[in-house]
Motif scaffolding. Structure first.
Motif, mmCIF file in Angstrom:
data_model
loop_
_atom_site.group_PDB
_atom_site.id
_atom_site.type_symbol
_atom_site.label_atom_id
_atom_site.label_comp_id
_atom_site.label_asym_id
_atom_site.label_seq_id
_atom_site.Cartn_x
_atom_site.Cartn_y
_atom_site.Cartn_z
ATOM 1 N N LYS A 1 57.226 -63.215 -44.653
ATOM 2 C CA LYS A 1 56.688 -62.872 -43.332
ATOM 3 C C LYS A 1 55.530 -63.812 -43.024
ATOM 4 O O LYS A 1 54.628 -63.977 -43.848
ATOM 5 N N ILE A 2 55.553 -64.441 -41.840
ATOM 6 C CA ILE A 2 54.509 -65.391 -41.451
ATOM 7 C C ILE A 2 53.283 -64.607 -40.988
ATOM 8 O O ILE A 2 53.374 -63.783 -40.071
ATOM 9 N N THR A 3 52.137 -64.862 -41.626
ATOM 10 C CA THR A 3 50.900 -64.153 -41.254
ATOM 11 C C THR A 3 49.840 -65.070 -40.651
ATOM 12 O O THR A 3 48.844 -64.574 -40.130
ATOM 13 N N GLY A 4 50.047 -66.372 -40.699
ATOM 14 C CA GLY A 4 49.052 -67.283 -40.131
ATOM 15 C C GLY A 4 49.241 -68.684 -40.655
ATOM 16 O O GLY A 4 50.251 -69.006 -41.299
ATOM 17 N N GLY A 5 48.257 -69.532 -40.391
ATOM 18 C CA GLY A 5 48.314 -70.916 -40.841
ATOM 19 C C GLY A 5 47.331 -71.769 -40.063
ATOM 20 O O GLY A 5 46.617 -71.279 -39.184
ATOM 21 N N ASN A 6 47.302 -73.055 -40.391
ATOM 22 C CA ASN A 6 46.455 -73.993 -39.648
ATOM 23 C C ASN A 6 47.100 -75.367 -39.646
ATOM 24 O O ASN A 6 47.929 -75.690 -40.512
ATOM 25 N N ASP A 7 46.716 -76.164 -38.655
ATOM 26 C CA ASP A 7 47.311 -77.495 -38.538
ATOM 27 C C ASP A 7 46.540 -78.508 -39.379
ATOM 28 O O ASP A 7 45.655 -78.148 -40.145
ATOM 29 N N LYS A 8 46.871 -79.802 -39.218
ATOM 30 C CA LYS A 8 46.295 -80.842 -40.066
ATOM 31 C C LYS A 8 44.792 -81.036 -39.829
ATOM 32 O O LYS A 8 44.073 -81.494 -40.713
ATOM 33 N N LEU B 1 50.688 -72.834 -44.227
ATOM 34 C CA LEU B 1 51.287 -71.628 -43.651
ATOM 35 C C LEU B 1 51.060 -70.463 -44.613
ATOM 36 O O LEU B 1 51.351 -70.571 -45.804
ATOM 37 N N SER B 2 50.532 -69.377 -44.086
ATOM 38 C CA SER B 2 50.288 -68.185 -44.906
ATOM 39 C C SER B 2 51.498 -67.260 -44.800
ATOM 40 O O SER B 2 51.895 -66.885 -43.690
ATOM 41 N N LEU B 3 52.045 -66.895 -45.957
ATOM 42 C CA LEU B 3 53.251 -66.063 -45.997
ATOM 43 C C LEU B 3 53.015 -64.850 -46.882
ATOM 44 O O LEU B 3 52.241 -64.902 -47.831
ATOM 45 N N VAL B 4 53.712 -63.764 -46.538
ATOM 46 C CA VAL B 4 53.678 -62.539 -47.345
ATOM 47 C C VAL B 4 55.099 -62.265 -47.824
ATOM 48 O O VAL B 4 56.051 -62.333 -47.049
ATOM 49 N N LEU B 5 55.210 -61.962 -49.113
ATOM 50 C CA LEU B 5 56.517 -61.688 -49.698
ATOM 51 C C LEU B 5 56.998 -60.310 -49.267
ATOM 52 O O LEU B 5 56.369 -59.300 -49.563
ATOM 53 N N VAL B 6 58.127 -60.270 -48.545
ATOM 54 C CA VAL B 6 58.688 -59.015 -48.061
ATOM 55 C C VAL B 6 59.801 -58.527 -48.997
ATOM 56 O O VAL B 6 59.853 -57.342 -49.352
ATOM 57 N N LYS B 7 60.661 -59.457 -49.406
ATOM 58 C CA LYS B 7 61.789 -59.098 -50.280
ATOM 59 C C LYS B 7 61.892 -60.133 -51.394
ATOM 60 O O LYS B 7 61.846 -61.338 -51.131
ATOM 61 N N ILE C 1 62.998 -74.469 -41.623
ATOM 62 C CA ILE C 1 63.418 -73.084 -41.397
ATOM 63 C C ILE C 1 62.315 -72.254 -40.730
ATOM 64 O O ILE C 1 62.588 -71.211 -40.127
ATOM 65 N N PHE C 2 61.062 -72.740 -40.824
ATOM 66 C CA PHE C 2 59.939 -72.019 -40.215
ATOM 67 C C PHE C 2 59.647 -72.487 -38.790
ATOM 68 O O PHE C 2 58.866 -71.831 -38.097
ATOM 69 N N TYR C 3 60.245 -73.603 -38.353
ATOM 70 C CA TYR C 3 59.948 -74.129 -37.019
ATOM 71 C C TYR C 3 60.410 -73.142 -35.944
ATOM 72 O O TYR C 3 61.458 -72.502 -36.063
ATOM 73 N N ASP C 4 59.621 -73.066 -34.865
ATOM 74 C CA ASP C 4 59.879 -72.197 -33.698
ATOM 75 C C ASP C 4 59.863 -70.713 -34.049
ATOM 76 O O ASP C 4 60.339 -69.889 -33.264
ATOM 77 N N LYS C 5 59.335 -70.378 -35.221
ATOM 78 C CA LYS C 5 59.176 -68.964 -35.593
ATOM 79 C C LYS C 5 57.735 -68.538 -35.269
ATOM 80 O O LYS C 5 56.815 -69.323 -35.378
ATOM 81 N N ARG C 6 57.581 -67.283 -34.908
ATOM 82 C CA ARG C 6 56.265 -66.778 -34.533
ATOM 83 C C ARG C 6 55.579 -66.088 -35.715
ATOM 84 O O ARG C 6 56.223 -65.765 -36.703
ATOM 85 N N MET C 7 54.299 -65.836 -35.553
ATOM 86 C CA MET C 7 53.565 -65.050 -36.537
ATOM 87 C C MET C 7 54.107 -63.626 -36.565
ATOM 88 O O MET C 7 54.568 -63.112 -35.543
ATOM 89 N N SER C 8 54.073 -63.006 -37.751
ATOM 90 C CA SER C 8 54.596 -61.657 -38.030
ATOM 91 C C SER C 8 56.116 -61.586 -37.957
ATOM 92 O O SER C 8 56.683 -60.500 -37.912
ATOM 93 N N CYS D 1 50.730 -69.219 -31.779
ATOM 94 C CA CYS D 1 51.324 -68.456 -32.885
ATOM 95 C C CYS D 1 52.738 -68.925 -33.236
ATOM 96 O O CYS D 1 53.398 -68.316 -34.083
ATOM 97 N N ILE D 2 53.216 -70.007 -32.607
ATOM 98 C CA ILE D 2 54.550 -70.542 -32.899
ATOM 99 C C ILE D 2 54.416 -71.722 -33.854
ATOM 100 O O ILE D 2 53.612 -72.637 -33.619
ATOM 101 N N VAL D 3 55.185 -71.707 -34.918
ATOM 102 C CA VAL D 3 55.105 -72.756 -35.953
ATOM 103 C C VAL D 3 55.765 -74.030 -35.427
ATOM 104 O O VAL D 3 56.863 -73.992 -34.867
ATOM 105 N N ALA D 4 55.076 -75.160 -35.619
ATOM 106 C CA ALA D 4 55.603 -76.472 -35.222
ATOM 107 C C ALA D 4 55.488 -77.431 -36.399
ATOM 108 O O ALA D 4 55.047 -77.057 -37.488
ATOM 109 N N SER D 5 55.849 -78.683 -36.161
ATOM 110 C CA SER D 5 55.895 -79.664 -37.247
ATOM 111 C C SER D 5 54.514 -80.098 -37.728
ATOM 112 O O SER D 5 54.383 -80.629 -38.827
ATOM 113 N N ASP D 6 53.473 -79.918 -36.888
ATOM 114 C CA ASP D 6 52.132 -80.368 -37.288
ATOM 115 C C ASP D 6 51.341 -79.302 -38.032
ATOM 116 O O ASP D 6 50.137 -79.469 -38.246
#
Length: 228
Positions: free
Chosen positions: A37-44, A95-101, A12-19, A86-91
């Motif tokens: 809300k996607i705020t960042g992340g890092n790969d393997k 993933l850093s997330l912020v709770l919005v709702k 569900i996060f694939y092809d989604k951008r940061m923020s 800033c686009i989420v992929a499979s690698d």
């Protein structure tokens, strides 16, 4: 930190951008109704995601002071660093997330624990905003104090309060008036000194002209006497 090993859930996060905000219903029934809300992340390999790089892969960028994903060690230093888009992929490994709702059910370790703020506001305007105070109210009476219990036995518990920042008191106003008075006095002194210097300069120029005219008169009289 929540670990999810099932790749079908994280799609569900694939092809989604940061923020970008994402509905988390696909992660499981416990996440039903939640929005993150996607705020960042890092790969393997540990390369961080950078906002503004519109690609799902890596990119090598020349970064300087003020850019994210880089800390300058020297003044004016620039360095080429490899970052993720800033686009989420499979690698993506983390993933850093912020709770919005918040959804219907509680998530253990995330929403079922309430962590109260240890410290209250420190700035005078923020204390006024918190307690809906007017400018006439004394802010010092509304400072949030924290109780401290000493580790050693036999000592009485005491409380601590922060020093209020940007607090306008009669003493600060008095100091401000004194500072402006000193500044005004310095300007007046500078003006007087400039006027005195200009007067002295004009007097010296006048004296020099008079001396020059006297010298010319003396020379002309000597010439006349020599020709006679």
């Amino acid at each position: 930190m929540i670990e999810i090993d099932d790749e079908r859930k994280t799609r569900i996060f694939y092809d989604k951008r940061m923020s970008q905000e994402v509905k988390a219903d696909g992660l499981g029934d416990e996440f039903k109704g939640y929005v993150f809300k996607i705020t960042g992340g890092n790969d393997k390999q540990g390369f961080p995601m950078k906002q503004g790089v519109l690609r799902p892969g890596r990119a090598s960028l020349l970064l300087s002071k003020g850019h994210s994903c880089y800390r300058a060690r020297r003044t004016g230093e620039r360095k080429r660093k490899t970052v993720r888009g800033c686009i989420v992929a499979s690698d993506i490994a983390a993933l850093s997330l912020v709770l919005v709702k918040q959804g219907d059910s509680e998530i253990p370790g995330l929403t079922d624990v309430s962590n109260p703020k240890r410290l209250g506001p420190k700035r005078a305007s923020k204390i006024r905003k918190l307690f809906s105070l007017s400018k006439e109210d004394d802010v010092r009476k509304y400072v949030i104090r924290r109780e401290i219990t000493p580790k050693k036995e036999g000592k009485k518990p005491f409380s601590k309060a922060p020093k209020i920042q940007r607090l306008v008191t009669p003493l600060t106003l008095q100091r401000r008036r004194a500072r402006f008075a000193l500044k005004k006095k310095a300007q007046e002194t500078a003006r007087e000194q400039a006027a005195d210097y200009a007067k002295l300069l004009a007097q010296r120029v006048k004296d020099r002209k008079e001396k020059r005219s006297e010298t010319r008169k003396r020379l002309s009289s000597l010439r006349k006497s020599a020709t006679a």
